[in-house]
Enzyme design. Sequence first.
Site, PDB file in Angstrom:
ATOM      1  N   ASP A 218       0.812  -1.214   0.000  1.00 25.04           N
ATOM      2  CA  ASP A 218       0.000   0.000   0.000  1.00 25.04           C
ATOM      3  C   ASP A 218       0.849   1.270   0.000  1.00 25.04           C
ATOM      4  OD1 ASP A 218       0.932  -0.427   2.582  1.00 25.04           O
ATOM      5  OD2 ASP A 218      -1.027  -0.848   3.424  1.00 25.04           O
TER       6      ASP A 218
ATOM      7  N   ASN B 107      -7.663  -3.325  14.169  1.00 20.84           N
ATOM      8  CA  ASN B 107      -9.056  -3.616  13.790  1.00 20.84           C
ATOM      9  C   ASN B 107      -9.134  -4.777  12.794  1.00 20.84           C
ATOM     10  OD1 ASN B 107      -8.116  -2.492  11.432  1.00 20.84           O
ATOM     11  ND2 ASN B 107      -9.385  -0.656  11.513  1.00 20.84           N
TER      12      ASN B 107
ATOM     13  N   HIS C 235      -7.302  -5.115  10.068  1.00 19.96           N
ATOM     14  CA  HIS C 235      -7.011  -4.825   8.664  1.00 19.96           C
ATOM     15  C   HIS C 235      -5.697  -5.463   8.211  1.00 19.96           C
ATOM     16  CE1 HIS C 235      -4.909  -0.696   9.569  1.00 19.96           C
ATOM     17  NE2 HIS C 235      -3.975  -1.547   9.209  1.00 19.96           N
TER      18      HIS C 235
ATOM     19  N   GLU D  50      -9.680  -1.955   5.361  1.00 24.44           N
ATOM     20  CA  GLU D  50     -10.336  -1.655   6.626  1.00 24.44           C
ATOM     21  C   GLU D  50     -11.623  -2.488   6.773  1.00 24.44           C
ATOM     22  OE1 GLU D  50      -8.682  -0.004   8.648  1.00 24.44           O
ATOM     23  OE2 GLU D  50      -8.144   2.021   8.023  1.00 24.44           O
TER      24      GLU D  50
HETATM   25  C1  GLP Z   1      -0.710   0.009   8.784  1.00 24.46           C
HETATM   26  C2  GLP Z   1      -0.335  -0.640   7.438  1.00 24.46           C
HETATM   27  C3  GLP Z   1      -0.455  -2.121   7.494  1.00 24.46           C
HETATM   28  C4  GLP Z   1       0.171  -2.592   8.792  1.00 24.46           C
HETATM   29  C5  GLP Z   1      -0.700  -2.192   9.954  1.00 24.46           C
HETATM   30  C6  GLP Z   1      -0.121  -2.535  11.308  1.00 24.46           C
HETATM   31  O1  GLP Z   1      -1.742   0.908   8.713  1.00 24.46           O
HETATM   32  N1  GLP Z   1      -1.020  -0.168   6.285  1.00 24.46           N
HETATM   33  O2  GLP Z   1       0.154  -2.705   6.357  1.00 24.46           O
HETATM   34  O3  GLP Z   1       0.309  -3.976   8.788  1.00 24.46           O
HETATM   35  O4  GLP Z   1      -1.087  -0.851   9.860  1.00 24.46           O
HETATM   36  O5  GLP Z   1       0.920  -1.677  11.636  1.00 24.46           O
HETATM   37  P1  GLP Z   1       1.978  -1.957  12.763  1.00 24.46           P
HETATM   38  O6  GLP Z   1       2.801  -3.099  12.274  1.00 24.46           O
HETATM   39  O7  GLP Z   1       2.776  -0.692  12.872  1.00 24.46           O
HETATM   40  O8  GLP Z   1       1.231  -2.274  13.997  1.00 24.46           O
END
Ligand code: GLP
Length: 241
Positions: free
Chosen positions: A67, A136, A138, A143
């Site tokens: 992304d 959440n 995702h 989302e």
């Molecule tokens: C972000 C990214 C995801 C990631 C997630 C968790 O928003 N777009 O690809 O896996 O949130 O992030 P983190 O690993 O910092 O907890």
Amino acid sequence: MNVMIYKDKETASKAAATIIAAQILQKPNSVLGLATGGSPVLTYQNLVKLYEEGVISFADVISFNLDEYIGLDHEHNQSYFAFMQQNLFNFVDIPDGQYFVPSGVSEDPELECVEYEEKIEAYGGIDLQVLGLGGNGHIGFNEPANHFAPTTHVVDLTEETIEANSRFFTSKEEVPTKAISMGTGSIMKARKILLLAFGKGKAEAVANMVNGRISPQCQASLLQVHPDVTVLIDEEAAANL
Ligand code: GLP
């Protein structure tokens, strides 16, 4: 799902790097799907170490990131393109032009999505997809919703995600509100998936993903029907299992 619980994220990240390294050793021109966020950082550090020790080379690796924020160009410090350079690509031998991140500043984001998806297909699809997990549920920036997005698409970020990601920006107002993300459907097409989640903030999402009903309200729950998913978590993230 193959759920592996480690005592801490350091140990889990070492294991994750070993799995990715094994993929590269078996197929030097592997197509990797890579993730940003805090969860894969230590894994990338371990991969850099394996590269420095001469165990693996990224010379023939192709990678596609999940992304990118809409509104940030690749030069922007908080773009996911910059994140990948800062955490992995600047320290290994992957040539420029072999790693792809959607453009967040395309004049036609919808077209960017179609072309990104086509490019993944043109390289033969993703061999190994690395994922983090949102609080959440995702994956990528898919989302909670009423459906699973089949392909790369433009998403509106939820308040919760904007809040969670504001830690990387000087203020919450600077966090983009939209992104381009591979769809949960694009992710499901990967031949192998490795998901990383650490800390108690992920415990509920991990439980919903592993044991919950398959529902687009927890996008990661669809991974239950993927034939080759390994979930690497620490004890805190496993607390609700
Ligand atoms: C972000 C990214 C995801 C990631 C997630 C968790 O928003 N777009 O690809 O896996 O949130 O992030 P983190 O690993 O910092 O907890």
